[in-house]
Design a protein around this motif. Structure first.
Motif, short mmCIF file in Angstrom:
data_model
loop_
_atom_site.label_atom_id
_atom_site.label_comp_id
_atom_site.label_asym_id
_atom_site.label_seq_id
_atom_site.Cartn_x
_atom_site.Cartn_y
_atom_site.Cartn_z
N GLN A 165 0.83 -1.21 0.00
CA GLN A 165 0.00 0.00 0.00
C GLN A 165 0.87 1.26 0.00
O GLN A 165 0.60 2.22 -0.74
N TYR A 166 1.92 1.24 0.83
CA TYR A 166 2.75 2.45 0.95
C TYR A 166 3.64 2.66 -0.28
O TYR A 166 3.96 3.80 -0.62
N ILE A 167 4.03 1.58 -0.94
CA ILE A 167 4.78 1.72 -2.19
C ILE A 167 3.91 2.42 -3.24
O ILE A 167 4.35 3.36 -3.92
N GLU A 168 2.68 1.97 -3.37
CA GLU A 168 1.75 2.58 -4.34
C GLU A 168 1.53 4.05 -4.03
O GLU A 168 1.52 4.90 -4.93
N GLN A 169 1.34 4.35 -2.75
CA GLN A 169 1.10 5.74 -2.35
C GLN A 169 2.33 6.60 -2.63
O GLN A 169 2.20 7.73 -3.13
N THR B 268 3.92 12.07 0.92
CA THR B 268 4.29 13.22 0.08
C THR B 268 5.02 12.85 -1.21
O THR B 268 5.13 13.67 -2.11
N GLY B 269 5.57 11.63 -1.27
CA GLY B 269 6.36 11.26 -2.44
C GLY B 269 7.75 11.87 -2.44
O GLY B 269 8.43 11.91 -3.47
N THR B 270 8.20 12.37 -1.30
CA THR B 270 9.53 12.96 -1.17
C THR B 270 10.49 11.94 -0.54
O THR B 270 10.07 10.93 0.03
N LEU C 133 20.91 16.10 -14.02
CA LEU C 133 20.22 14.82 -13.88
C LEU C 133 20.53 14.22 -12.51
O LEU C 133 21.69 14.08 -12.14
N HIS C 134 19.49 13.88 -11.75
CA HIS C 134 19.65 13.30 -10.42
C HIS C 134 18.93 11.95 -10.40
O HIS C 134 17.72 11.88 -10.67
N ILE C 135 19.66 10.88 -10.08
CA ILE C 135 19.08 9.54 -9.96
C ILE C 135 19.29 9.08 -8.53
O ILE C 135 20.41 9.08 -8.02
N ALA C 136 18.19 8.69 -7.87
CA ALA C 136 18.27 8.19 -6.49
C ALA C 136 17.89 6.71 -6.46
O ALA C 136 16.84 6.32 -6.98
N SER C 137 18.76 5.90 -5.86
CA SER C 137 18.48 4.47 -5.69
C SER C 137 17.94 4.26 -4.28
O SER C 137 18.62 4.57 -3.30
N ILE C 138 16.73 3.72 -4.17
CA ILE C 138 16.08 3.60 -2.87
C ILE C 138 15.50 2.18 -2.71
O ILE C 138 14.73 1.72 -3.56
N GLY C 139 15.87 1.51 -1.65
CA GLY C 139 15.31 0.20 -1.35
C GLY C 139 13.87 0.34 -0.88
O GLY C 139 13.52 1.32 -0.21
N ILE C 140 13.03 -0.63 -1.19
CA ILE C 140 11.61 -0.52 -0.86
C ILE C 140 11.36 -0.46 0.64
O ILE C 140 10.32 0.03 1.09
N GLU C 141 12.33 -0.93 1.43
CA GLU C 141 12.14 -0.92 2.89
C GLU C 141 12.37 0.45 3.51
O GLU C 141 12.11 0.66 4.70
N LYS C 142 12.84 1.41 2.71
CA LYS C 142 13.13 2.75 3.23
C LYS C 142 11.87 3.63 3.36
O LYS C 142 11.95 4.76 3.85
N ILE D 109 15.00 4.95 -8.60
CA ILE D 109 14.96 3.52 -8.92
C ILE D 109 14.58 2.80 -7.63
O ILE D 109 15.42 2.60 -6.74
N LEU D 110 13.32 2.45 -7.51
CA LEU D 110 12.80 1.77 -6.33
C LEU D 110 13.12 0.29 -6.46
O LEU D 110 12.63 -0.39 -7.37
N THR D 111 13.95 -0.20 -5.56
CA THR D 111 14.59 -1.51 -5.78
C THR D 111 14.21 -2.54 -4.73
O THR D 111 14.15 -2.25 -3.53
N ASP D 112 13.94 -3.76 -5.21
CA ASP D 112 13.63 -4.87 -4.32
C ASP D 112 14.91 -5.64 -3.97
O ASP D 112 15.37 -5.63 -2.84
#
Length: 462
Positions: A65-69, A211-213, A232-241, A284-287
């Protein structure tokens, strides 16, 4: 896949000289002491820990749910969100974005996820230059080594090591070991590269679904320059964050730096809410195995980790062996319970690199039961026969002896007599028992504690 020989790696660090282990142990213990002081100054410290743990557990059990939001709100702000199921997809997405913008030079701030995915060597293999902007990460990059600590990547290196390295790589004076001077030299070497970079890459400490921030916490300001200078800014973020709300963030900001370094907050706590005019921002939302770990009954709570490194700073084994011994992105107690989720065979020896003293669990700001999970991983390795035959038989024999009081007392008597009778050449033979290589057995009393207790109990009863 070759197994990590953690004993050999640790020995290489411990016995190189008399300096490195002493300095490493002292510096990390100082961080632990500062952590305790910082925690004691907040009356509601335990309440904050409980709240942080609860927020994390709630988020992880409602993660879909929170990933979708988060994605919906991030895209509303003009951020382009990509999904990566594993390291291969993460790197492919990053390269696709970079190549579509004809990027040749990247500056990046510290990101454990990017390290986990092996992104830098992948991109360099594609002809893209990658510059680490975090001082510790840059030292490790020039050394050709993995980061040895989550927060302090080069903590195992002395200032003399760094002076020698900088002299070889950027032409400084090898005799100048002043930390301030070395820091200035690297700043002067790196800053011009900031100005000509085609893209900047960061990680993300927290991502807010409401907020999507996302938020990046640093002490050097390098992440801000990385994100702000290039177009250009690319952020790598694990889904658990992901965290549910902005108000949740305050809890984690208060416990993160206090747990890591004993400071009230990181010097820079930067909030990214969307691309600035004329630029692009990608996430890049990563599993990369996180969903798999979430389904593990014994190990899913390791996803609560906020990468503070407190468990590493307090661990007596890590402090003496260094993070390089683990040959993994994540080292120390948290690495022991995370790394086998990526490759249980390769990291099968890691769960035995622990004293099980429980100090890691004691300091964890989000109440991960690290010591229990280390023990559970030992059970997994034994069950899957990832432990060598002799050790399995030794544990099996110990189980039989310890479960039978009469047999235990017989073995105890035999062992006591054997230690007193057998020559030192056998009892302290490092070939037969590597444990004895750097230890000497203490003198053994003829009378066991049990014998002494029974005798004195009887005399007291009389």
């Amino acid at each position: 896949m070759k197994k990590v020989n953690i004993e050999k790696n640790a020995a290489a660090f411990i016995y190189q000289d008399d300096v490195h282990v002493t300095e490493h142990d002292k510096n990390l213990w100082n961080a632990r002491v500062k952590r305790d002081k910082a925690a004691s100054e907040i009356p509601e410290w335990e309440e904050l820990r409980n709240l942080a743990s609860t927020i994390k557990e709630h988020t992880l059990t409602h993660l879909d749910q929170y990933i979708e939001q988060f994605v919906e709100n991030a895209e509303k702000r003009g951020i382009k969100v990509h999904f990566a199921k594993d390291a291969i997809e993460h790197n492919a997405i990053a390269y696709e974005i970079l190549s579509s913008h004809n990027v040749k030079n990247i500056i990046k701030s510290k990101s454990m996820l990017q390290e986990e995915c092996g992104m830098t060597p992948f991109l360099e293999g594609k002809g893209i230059n990658v510059l680490e902007t975090d001082l510790g990460e840059r030292i490790q990059q020039l050394s050709g080594q993995l980061p040895s600590h989550i927060v302090m990547p080069a903590i195992h290196q002395t200032k003399e090591d760094v002076a020698k390295l900088f002299a070889e790589k950027i032409g400084t004076d090898p005799n100048d070991t002043d930390p301030s001077s070395l820091n200035t030299a690297m700043r002067n070497n790196a800053r011009p590269k900031f100005l000509v970079a085609d893209a900047g890459m960061t990680g993300g400490n927290f991502a807010i679904a409401e907020t999507g921030t996302f938020v990046v916490c640093t002490n050097e300001g390098n992440a801000d320059l990385t994100a702000s200078l290039p177009p250009l800014h690319i952020a790598s973020i694990g889904i658990e964050k992901i965290l549910p709300k902005v108000e949740d963030l305050g809890v984690f900001i208060r416990i993160l730096s206090r747990s890591a370094l004993g400071t009230p907050a990181t010097q820079y706590t930067s909030h990214f809410s969307g691309p600035r005019a004329g630029s692009e921002m990608h996430i890049i939302l990563t599993d990369n195995g996180r969903s798999k770990r979430l389904a593990m009954d014994e190990f899913w709570t390791s996803l609560k980790c906020i990468r503070c490194g407190a468990c590493m700073n307090t661990c007596p084994v890590y402090r003496r062996s260094s993070g390089l011994a683990y040959s993994a992105t994540y080292s120390g107690p948290i690495g022991i319970i995370i790394d086998p989720t990526f490759d249980p065979k390769k990291y099968s020896e890691l769960p035995y690199h622990s004293s099980l003293c429980g100090s890691c669990t004691e300091v964890c700001p989000v109440h991960i039961n690290i010591a229990e999970q280390i023990m559970d991983w030992r059970k997994v390795m034994m069950k899957n026969k990832e432990v060598d035959f002799s050790r399995r038989m030794a544990f099996k024999a110990a189980g039989v002896v310890l479960s039978n009081p009469k047999l235990f007392r017989v073995v105890e008597k035999v062992a006591y007599n054997a230690i007193n009778i057998l020559p030192e050449a056998i009892t302290e033979n490092k070939t037969l028992d590597p444990w004895a290589a750097h230890r000497k057995l203490p003198d053994v009393k003829k009378e066991t504690f049990r014998d002494w207790y029974i005798k004195n109990r009887k005399s007291n009863e009389q």
